[in-house]
Design an enzyme around this catalytic site. Sequence first.
Site, PDB file in Angstrom:
ATOM      1  N   ASP A 144       0.850  -1.190   0.000  1.00  0.00           N
ATOM      2  CA  ASP A 144       0.000   0.000   0.000  1.00  0.00           C
ATOM      3  C   ASP A 144       0.885   1.239   0.000  1.00  0.00           C
ATOM      4  O   ASP A 144       1.358   1.680   1.042  1.00  0.00           O
ATOM      5  CB  ASP A 144      -0.931   0.004   1.216  1.00  0.00           C
ATOM      6  CG  ASP A 144      -1.957   1.135   1.147  1.00  0.00           C
ATOM      7  OD1 ASP A 144      -1.739   2.090   0.380  1.00  0.00           O
ATOM      8  OD2 ASP A 144      -2.973   1.063   1.860  1.00  0.00           O
ATOM      9  N   ILE A 196      -0.640   9.342   8.628  1.00  0.00           N
ATOM     10  CA  ILE A 196      -1.381   8.460   9.522  1.00  0.00           C
ATOM     11  C   ILE A 196      -1.045   7.010   9.229  1.00  0.00           C
ATOM     12  O   ILE A 196      -0.527   6.660   8.162  1.00  0.00           O
ATOM     13  CB  ILE A 196      -2.901   8.689   9.404  1.00  0.00           C
ATOM     14  CG1 ILE A 196      -3.397   8.330   7.996  1.00  0.00           C
ATOM     15  CG2 ILE A 196      -3.246  10.129   9.745  1.00  0.00           C
ATOM     16  CD1 ILE A 196      -4.910   8.395   7.832  1.00  0.00           C
ATOM     17  N   HIS A 214       0.408   7.929   4.040  1.00  0.00           N
ATOM     18  CA  HIS A 214       1.022   7.259   5.177  1.00  0.00           C
ATOM     19  C   HIS A 214       2.523   7.525   5.301  1.00  0.00           C
ATOM     20  O   HIS A 214       3.177   6.947   6.168  1.00  0.00           O
ATOM     21  CB  HIS A 214       0.761   5.753   5.078  1.00  0.00           C
ATOM     22  CG  HIS A 214      -0.689   5.433   4.882  1.00  0.00           C
ATOM     23  ND1 HIS A 214      -1.631   5.683   5.845  1.00  0.00           N
ATOM     24  CD2 HIS A 214      -1.360   4.923   3.810  1.00  0.00           C
ATOM     25  CE1 HIS A 214      -2.823   5.321   5.387  1.00  0.00           C
ATOM     26  NE2 HIS A 214      -2.685   4.864   4.164  1.00  0.00           N
ATOM     27  N   GLY A 262      -5.179   2.034   7.944  1.00  0.00           N
ATOM     28  CA  GLY A 262      -6.246   1.360   8.672  1.00  0.00           C
ATOM     29  C   GLY A 262      -6.061  -0.138   8.705  1.00  0.00           C
ATOM     30  O   GLY A 262      -6.327  -0.794   9.721  1.00  0.00           O
TER      31      GLY A 262
END
Length: 285
Positions: A188, A208, A193, A211
């Site tokens: 990903d 961040i 991120h 998830g």
Amino acid sequence: MPIDAAKALAAEPRTGEITWDHKDVLLYHLGIGAGRPATDPDELRYTLESRLHVLPSFATVAGNGSPGVISGLSMPGVEVDLARVLHGGQTLALHRPIPARGTATATGRIAAVYDKGKAAVLVMRTEVADADGPLWTNDAQIFVRGEGGWGGDRGPSDRPAPPAGEPDRTVERPVREDQALLYRLSGDWNPLHADPDFAGRAGFERPILHGLCTYGITLKAVVDTLLGGDATRVRGYSTRFAGTVFPGETLRIRMWREDGRVRVTVGATDRDDAPVLTDTVVQHS
């Protein structure tokens, strides 16, 4: 409108071959925080190839391809700004244990498009099977801000009641400062991120955590704490992403035993237990 629901739903499924081996599994496990302490026998089943068990949430990255969120945004009828996209939820159904190495066929399609008014929700379904039959089915719920309002189906709105009573177990799991940088090596590559400038454009003070990294950390905690470390007992796993996690924070994971399943909530201890994962269920044998 950038999202053409009819076109997205009518598009032909995309099918491709995926492969993985023990190195991919080991990297994924490290990406969700396995290996602390490094010589702990319970951790070695995630980090040593001769003892390797595959945590079922590995299904979300197997093959090192784009996860459902990214691949869903490249489907016909979908053209949106990545900075407006959030991962709304994830559902995983296991048909049998995932082997430590394999070759399989992955078939992906948009299974649903919902109009939430100020946002749209896409459900990207990926079904994976090998020569012996079905392995797993993944549903990624993709939340796209500012793309609703065309009068379409709002989709399901019922949510389960919160777990009742005190949790059976509560554990805390610290997230490394470089956890997102390590996790993204499993496939990903969303700059949200890693890139502070991109994160700022998306409305966040800094990059961040993925998830799906929190998703994996949480499943590992449930397996290790309530399922005797036996990852093959997991039959399904679903969650709703209720908030963000910043690398360096600590997760508080609360678990309630129920018949054939574990209910879970996850909060960020550094921000007064701000909700991170809700409506979370691990189904097991």
